[in-house]
Scaffold this motif. Sequence first.
Motif, PDB file in Angstrom:
ATOM      1  N   ALA A  14     116.097-109.303  40.845  1.00 14.97           N
ATOM      2  CA  ALA A  14     117.545-109.128  40.869  1.00 14.97           C
ATOM      3  C   ALA A  14     117.952-107.767  41.427  1.00 14.97           C
ATOM      4  O   ALA A  14     119.077-107.606  41.895  1.00 14.97           O
ATOM      5  N   ASN A  15     117.047-106.808  41.377  1.00 16.69           N
ATOM      6  CA  ASN A  15     117.377-105.445  41.785  1.00 16.69           C
ATOM      7  C   ASN A  15     116.794-105.054  43.136  1.00 16.69           C
ATOM      8  O   ASN A  15     116.756-103.883  43.475  1.00 16.69           O
ATOM      9  N   GLN A  20     116.727-100.842  46.495  1.00 15.81           N
ATOM     10  CA  GLN A  20     116.203-100.908  45.134  1.00 15.81           C
ATOM     11  C   GLN A  20     117.142-100.133  44.220  1.00 15.81           C
ATOM     12  O   GLN A  20     117.381 -98.953  44.421  1.00 15.81           O
ATOM     13  N   SER A  21     117.717-100.818  43.259  1.00 17.61           N
ATOM     14  CA  SER A  21     118.667-100.168  42.352  1.00 17.61           C
ATOM     15  C   SER A  21     118.423-100.650  40.931  1.00 17.61           C
ATOM     16  O   SER A  21     117.660-101.576  40.697  1.00 17.61           O
ATOM     17  N   ASP A  22     119.107-100.034  39.994  1.00 19.30           N
ATOM     18  CA  ASP A  22     118.970-100.476  38.611  1.00 19.30           C
ATOM     19  C   ASP A  22     120.126-101.366  38.178  1.00 19.30           C
ATOM     20  O   ASP A  22     120.072-101.957  37.113  1.00 19.30           O
ATOM     21  N   GLY A  33     116.077 -91.614  42.049  1.00 17.24           N
ATOM     22  CA  GLY A  33     115.555 -91.818  40.701  1.00 17.24           C
ATOM     23  C   GLY A  33     115.153 -93.246  40.425  1.00 17.24           C
ATOM     24  O   GLY A  33     114.114 -93.508  39.799  1.00 17.24           O
ATOM     25  N   ASP A  34     115.951 -94.203  40.895  1.00 18.51           N
ATOM     26  CA  ASP A  34     115.632 -95.619  40.691  1.00 18.51           C
ATOM     27  C   ASP A  34     114.332 -95.994  41.394  1.00 18.51           C
ATOM     28  O   ASP A  34     113.484 -96.689  40.838  1.00 18.51           O
ATOM     29  N   TRP A  93     115.792 -86.753  42.278  1.00 21.41           N
ATOM     30  CA  TRP A  93     116.247 -87.792  43.206  1.00 21.41           C
ATOM     31  C   TRP A  93     115.851 -87.468  44.631  1.00 21.41           C
ATOM     32  O   TRP A  93     115.407 -88.326  45.382  1.00 21.41           O
ATOM     33  N   ALA A  94     116.017 -86.201  45.019  1.00 26.28           N
ATOM     34  CA  ALA A  94     115.742 -85.795  46.392  1.00 26.28           C
ATOM     35  C   ALA A  94     114.252 -85.748  46.711  1.00 26.28           C
ATOM     36  O   ALA A  94     113.880 -85.657  47.866  1.00 26.28           O
TER      37      ALA A  94
END
Length: 118
Positions: A14-15, A20-22, A33-34, A93-94
């Motif tokens: 689903a993600n 790619q996400s949460d 981060g995800d 994240w970076a």
Amino acid sequence: INGGYELVKNAMNANLLGVQSDCPHREKIQYGGDILADSPAAMHLYDMSAFYRKVVLDWADQQWENGAYAGTSYWLMLNDQTGIGNGSGETVWASAPVVMTARHMQHYGDLEFLKRTV
């Protein structure tokens, strides 16, 4: 155990809708981060080689002249104040393009991609 495995697999499916996400119902961009949190499981469940090559190249396209990366795969001025400045994102994240290049090489043994992105 099988139920937990299927739950994780369904959540991953689903993600992975283009990025790619949460929470795909709300987010439409790649957050570092995800990707960092989910990539070990994703690589265990699926062949993510082409997907992660694209992810790293998406980030490289928006890399700043000073070498910094944004916190997302394209710069949205998110968390600018917590990074090193000049458009860089929050440090964790970076770091996604660098970490994902290393994970990709370790998991798939793709030295050519490593050479291309260094």
